[in-house]
Write a protein that holds these residues in place. Structure first.
Motif, PDB file in Angstrom:
ATOM      1  N   GLU A 170       0.828  -1.225   0.000  1.00  0.00           N
ATOM      2  CA  GLU A 170       0.000   0.000   0.000  1.00  0.00           C
ATOM      3  C   GLU A 170       0.857   1.267   0.000  1.00  0.00           C
ATOM      4  O   GLU A 170       0.365   2.369  -0.290  1.00  0.00           O
ATOM      5  N   GLY A 171       2.134   1.117   0.320  1.00  0.00           N
ATOM      6  CA  GLY A 171       2.998   2.295   0.398  1.00  0.00           C
ATOM      7  C   GLY A 171       3.544   2.750  -0.939  1.00  0.00           C
ATOM      8  O   GLY A 171       3.896   3.939  -1.110  1.00  0.00           O
ATOM      9  N   TRP A 172       3.621   1.838  -1.910  1.00  0.00           N
ATOM     10  CA  TRP A 172       4.276   2.181  -3.186  1.00  0.00           C
ATOM     11  C   TRP A 172       3.564   3.279  -3.976  1.00  0.00           C
ATOM     12  O   TRP A 172       4.247   4.117  -4.593  1.00  0.00           O
ATOM     13  N   PRO A 173       2.225   3.337  -3.988  1.00  0.00           N
ATOM     14  CA  PRO A 173       1.599   4.477  -4.693  1.00  0.00           C
ATOM     15  C   PRO A 173       2.018   5.820  -4.094  1.00  0.00           C
ATOM     16  O   PRO A 173       2.181   6.810  -4.822  1.00  0.00           O
ATOM     17  N   TRP A 174       2.227   5.850  -2.767  1.00  0.00           N
ATOM     18  CA  TRP A 174       2.679   7.103  -2.136  1.00  0.00           C
ATOM     19  C   TRP A 174       4.106   7.435  -2.568  1.00  0.00           C
ATOM     20  O   TRP A 174       4.465   8.601  -2.717  1.00  0.00           O
ATOM     21  N   VAL A 175       4.894   6.370  -2.760  1.00  0.00           N
ATOM     22  CA  VAL A 175       6.266   6.584  -3.251  1.00  0.00           C
ATOM     23  C   VAL A 175       6.219   7.190  -4.658  1.00  0.00           C
ATOM     24  O   VAL A 175       7.009   8.085  -4.989  1.00  0.00           O
ATOM     25  N   GLY A 176       5.279   6.708  -5.459  1.00  0.00           N
ATOM     26  CA  GLY A 176       5.100   7.281  -6.804  1.00  0.00           C
ATOM     27  C   GLY A 176       4.767   8.760  -6.734  1.00  0.00           C
ATOM     28  O   GLY A 176       5.318   9.581  -7.499  1.00  0.00           O
ATOM     29  N   LEU A 177       3.914   9.097  -5.771  1.00  0.00           N
ATOM     30  CA  LEU A 177       3.558  10.513  -5.587  1.00  0.00           C
ATOM     31  C   LEU A 177       4.783  11.328  -5.174  1.00  0.00           C
ATOM     32  O   LEU A 177       5.014  12.441  -5.678  1.00  0.00           O
ATOM     33  N   LEU A 178       5.590  10.753  -4.280  1.00  0.00           N
ATOM     34  CA  LEU A 178       6.818  11.446  -3.853  1.00  0.00           C
ATOM     35  C   LEU A 178       7.754  11.665  -5.035  1.00  0.00           C
ATOM     36  O   LEU A 178       8.398  12.717  -5.150  1.00  0.00           O
ATOM     37  N   ALA A 179       7.831  10.666  -5.909  1.00  0.00           N
ATOM     38  CA  ALA A 179       8.709  10.784  -7.083  1.00  0.00           C
ATOM     39  C   ALA A 179       8.245  11.924  -7.988  1.00  0.00           C
ATOM     40  O   ALA A 179       9.054  12.713  -8.498  1.00  0.00           O
ATOM     41  N   VAL A 180       6.916  12.027  -8.156  1.00  0.00           N
ATOM     42  CA  VAL A 180       6.368  13.092  -9.006  1.00  0.00           C
ATOM     43  C   VAL A 180       6.668  14.464  -8.384  1.00  0.00           C
ATOM     44  O   VAL A 180       7.150  15.374  -9.053  1.00  0.00           O
ATOM     45  N   PHE A 181       6.396  14.584  -7.078  1.00  0.00           N
ATOM     46  CA  PHE A 181       6.667  15.868  -6.408  1.00  0.00           C
ATOM     47  C   PHE A 181       8.152  16.209  -6.485  1.00  0.00           C
ATOM     48  O   PHE A 181       8.517  17.356  -6.766  1.00  0.00           O
ATOM     49  N   GLY A 182       9.002  15.199  -6.241  1.00  0.00           N
ATOM     50  CA  GLY A 182      10.451  15.445  -6.286  1.00  0.00           C
ATOM     51  C   GLY A 182      10.878  15.953  -7.650  1.00  0.00           C
ATOM     52  O   GLY A 182      11.643  16.920  -7.761  1.00  0.00           O
ATOM     53  N   ALA A 183      10.362  15.292  -8.692  1.00  0.00           N
ATOM     54  CA  ALA A 183      10.742  15.677 -10.065  1.00  0.00           C
ATOM     55  C   ALA A 183      10.239  17.079 -10.397  1.00  0.00           C
ATOM     56  O   ALA A 183      10.972  17.896 -10.979  1.00  0.00           O
TER      57      ALA A 183
END
Lengths: 218, 232
Positions: free
Chosen positions: B203-216
């Motif tokens: 369940e945590g990986w979609p949040w990681v995807g969001l973090l990647a988008v924000f970081g980029a």
């Protein structure tokens, strides 16, 4: 005196807010000159230097520095000009050597060029290994001038370079500036001390109230 | 084009090395900031002396501590530049601001990740949270991307704060609301890594995807905006 103009300022007006810090200024400085810009505090000396360094926008008129248009080619102007204001622009927690090495990496200078700049400015191994925070005012100035040499700046713009130095430190800086000119740099210093700057410079530009009132041999 | 990119990364490397060297020499992080954070974690353990509560709030505590610490780290990072107007010297010299920005971000990420490693370790010990191998991978990825998001935004505001003299106190006011999305994403992902409240690692990986988008997005925007925002 060479005929290549490194500073060509024409009818320049610099407004700070609505105050004309520089009014209708015309200045021409040729390559290899050591020029002093003299005038009382608030006369516009620093404004002229900052304009030439690409740090202030022109309100009217035109200026070409090292052949580059000050407005259209600002980044090229900055890359070829060294400006030393009241601060030295050094990292106080790093040693003098680490500061020079950092600038060497930033501008792509090799180790030999960095060492040569340090030697030119009289920075020995002991000084190079000393944190900048522990250097004297004169040693900090010499380190800042060494940074300019590492940067390969062709035009050195120095605002009150003798400020805060004792007599020996002032003599050292004068000698280093003469050496820099001998090595091919053009040096412009702003000073309100006429006696010292007159003995150093080949030409004097007098600024009062934002206006150039006199230019000529010292 | 390629030479220009190489030059920018060369500047970034020099700036990052310099920042980390200054930090290692001053030891403010190890001697002051880390002990302070450890004390805060211990005090929370005393105040919320209930395993269930501590396990539930551990992810939030880790990221809140990281966020507040990032304020200190960013202020220090730019105070070093402002002390003798070194940042002005870089600007006057026409040094590519993109390189300066990327170097600052890289140094901040390294410091924040090191800090988060200690905080996560303390959470494991003090709050008795359990992390399996999959959770550890999720946690490490979250720390890297969360730190990138915070650092990418903080470096822009840090630059702004020294460009406008006397505006250092505005940094928390500007930064904290802006990094809220990173805080939310990182906390949720860490909850999954810690298994807080029965959350599963997947369940945590979609949040990681969001973090990647924000970081980029923050990194891209910061790279473009740092120069104009910090120039006079």
């Amino acid at each position: 005196m060479g005929e290549t103009s490194v500073v060509d300022v024409r009818d320049a007006v610099v407004l700070l807010g609505s105050f004309p810090a520089l009014a209708e200024a015309n200045v021409r400085i040729n390559a290899g000159e050591l020029v002093v810009v003299h005038g009382p505090n608030g006369a516009g000396k620093t404004t002229l230097l900052r304009l030439c360094a690409g740090l202030l926008p022109l309100s009217r008129g035109s200026a070409r520095i090292m052949g580059f248009d000050i407005e259209a080619e600002r980044s090229l102007v900055r890359a070829s000009v060294g400006f030393l204001g009241h601060a030295n622009g050094l990292y106080l927690d790093l040693t003098a050597g680490e500061n020079l090495s950092f600038w060497g990496h930033v501008v792509g200078a090799n180790r030999e060029e960095v060492t040569a700049a340090a030697v030119r400015m009289g920075l020995n191994d002991r000084l190079l290994a000393t944190p900048v925070a522990r250097l004297s005012a004169g040693q900090k100035r010499r380190t800042a001038l060494a940074v300019m040499a590492v940067r390969r700046a062709s035009l050195w713009l120095l605002d009150e370079p003798h400020a805060g130095l004792d007599a020996a430190g002032r003599d050292e800086i004068d000698a280093l500036l003469r050496d820099a000119v001998a090595a091919g740099a053009t040096v412009v210093i702003a000073s309100h001390e006429l006696e010292r700057s007159a003995s150093l410079a080949s030409r004097r530009i007098e600024v009062v109230g934002g206006r150039i009132i006199e230019q000529g041999e010292r | 084009m390629s030479a220009s990119i190489n030059r920018t990364f060369g500047i970034a490397k020099a700036v990052a090395s310099k920042d980390l060297r200054v930090e290692m020499r001053s030891r403010v992080m190890t001697n002051q900031i880390l002990p302070f954070a450890a004390i805060v974690m211990v005090l929370f353990a005393f105040a919320l002396d209930n395993d269930g509560v501590l396990q539930r709030v551990a992810p939030g505590l880790v990221w809140m501590a990281t966020l507040f610490t990032s304020l200190v780290v960013v202020q220090r990072s730019f105070a070093v530049e402002a002390a003798d107007s070194a940042i002005d010297a870089l600007r006057v010299a026409g040094v590519a601001p993109q390189g300066v920005y990327l170097g600052k971000v890289a140094a901040l990420v390294v410091q924040l990740v090191a800090f988060e490693a200690v905080l996560a370790f303390l959470a494991l010990i003090l709050y008795r949270v359990n992390v399996d191998a999959h959770g550890a991978v999720l946690l490490v990825t979250t720390c890297l991307l969360g730190s990138l998001g915070i650092a990418a935004l903080a470096a822009v505001y840090g630059g702004l704060s020294i460009a406008g003299r006397g505006r250092e106190t505005l940094l928390p006011l500007l930064l904290l609301p802006a990094v809220a999305p990173v805080l939310i994403g990182a906390t949720r992902a860490t909850e999954s890594a810690f298994g807080s409240d029965g959350a599963r690692v997947v369940e945590g990986w979609p949040w990681v995807g969001l973090l990647a988008v924000f970081g980029a997005v923050f990194l891209f925007g910061g790279t473009l905006g740092f120069g104009p925002l910090t120039d006079e």
